[in-house]
Design a protein around this motif. Structure first.
Motif, PDB file in Angstrom:
ATOM      1  N   CYS A 180       0.843  -1.197   0.000  1.00 49.79           N
ATOM      2  CA  CYS A 180       0.000   0.000   0.000  1.00 49.79           C
ATOM      3  C   CYS A 180       0.878   1.247   0.000  1.00 49.79           C
ATOM      4  N   ARG A 181       0.249   2.388  -0.146  1.00 59.62           N
ATOM      5  CA  ARG A 181       0.951   3.672  -0.119  1.00 59.62           C
ATOM      6  C   ARG A 181       1.265   4.058   1.316  1.00 59.62           C
ATOM      7  N   SER A 182       2.287   4.878   1.478  1.00 61.49           N
ATOM      8  CA  SER A 182       2.643   5.332   2.832  1.00 61.49           C
ATOM      9  C   SER A 182       1.528   6.182   3.434  1.00 61.49           C
TER      10      SER A 182
ATOM     11  N   ASP B 255       3.930   3.388  -7.953  1.00 62.15           N
ATOM     12  CA  ASP B 255       2.502   3.108  -7.992  1.00 62.15           C
ATOM     13  C   ASP B 255       2.062   3.196  -9.453  1.00 62.15           C
TER      14      ASP B 255
ATOM     15  N   ALA C 142       3.563   8.582  -6.573  1.00 59.56           N
ATOM     16  CA  ALA C 142       3.464   7.782  -5.342  1.00 59.56           C
ATOM     17  C   ALA C 142       4.247   6.477  -5.449  1.00 59.56           C
ATOM     18  N   LYS C 143       4.529   5.895  -4.300  1.00 60.05           N
ATOM     19  CA  LYS C 143       5.218   4.602  -4.230  1.00 60.05           C
ATOM     20  C   LYS C 143       4.337   3.627  -3.444  1.00 60.05           C
ATOM     21  N   ILE C 144       4.434   2.378  -3.798  1.00 60.99           N
ATOM     22  CA  ILE C 144       3.752   1.307  -3.074  1.00 60.99           C
ATOM     23  C   ILE C 144       4.805   0.632  -2.196  1.00 60.99           C
TER      24      ILE C 144
ATOM     25  N   ARG D 100      10.027  -0.321  -1.802  1.00 57.84           N
ATOM     26  CA  ARG D 100       9.119   0.611  -2.480  1.00 57.84           C
ATOM     27  C   ARG D 100       9.182   0.340  -3.976  1.00 57.84           C
TER      28      ARG D 100
END
Length: 157
Positions: free
Chosen positions: A48-50, A82, A88-90, A79
């Protein structure tokens, strides 16, 4: 009223002592209690995202970013971009993170069992019921407070 505060003080004292002991035992296995919260969250809910982590754990986004930086440096999480939002990063737990989390969970559970072995089954049931009532009361107070704050915002508009 004095008794209420004495009981409250003892509960806080117990919480802090248990927290410290659990943190020490988990840290000896490679991951602090605080870091294990992130790993546990990721292991249960998946990548999930931070921002999702911050919201779920009620932490400031910056706190989550700093924690993830450290966990990533230790190869406990990774990471990836996304696919739906290039900014964004997952974040996901790595296999190393799973192994470390599992290793730290054993002493935590063992310590909790040892602490609560001071109570028999009937006392444990009573404590559970008492703590549950206090949790319900705090939830009720929180809801009232949020409703009052919402009403104040509505009036201000």
């Amino acid at each position: 009223m004095k008794k209420t505060f004495e009981v409250s003080d003892r509960l806080f004292e117990l919480y802090h002592r248990v927290h410290r002991l659990v943190n020490e035992s988990m840290t000896e296995e490679g991951v602090s209690l605080a870091r294990s919260k992130f790993l546990f969250f990721l292991s249960k809910l998946g990548p999930c995202r931070s921002t999702d982590i911050a919201c779920a754990l009620n932490f400031a986004p910056r706190t989550v970013t700093e924690a993830i930086d450290g966990l990533e440096r230790d190869r406990l999480v990774m990471r990836k971009p996304d696919p739906e939002d290039r900014r964004a990063k997952i974040v996901s737990i790595t296999e190393t993170g799973r192994v470390v989390l599992e290793a730290a969970e054993h002493p935590r559970k063992q310590l909790i069992e040892e602490i609560f072995s001071a109570l028999d089954d009937e006392q444990l049931d009573q404590l559970y019921d008492i703590v549950s009532k206090l949790v319900e009361k705090t939830d009720e107070i929180r809801r009232r407070k949020e409703e009052a704050e919402g009403a104040e915002v509505a009036v201000a508009r």
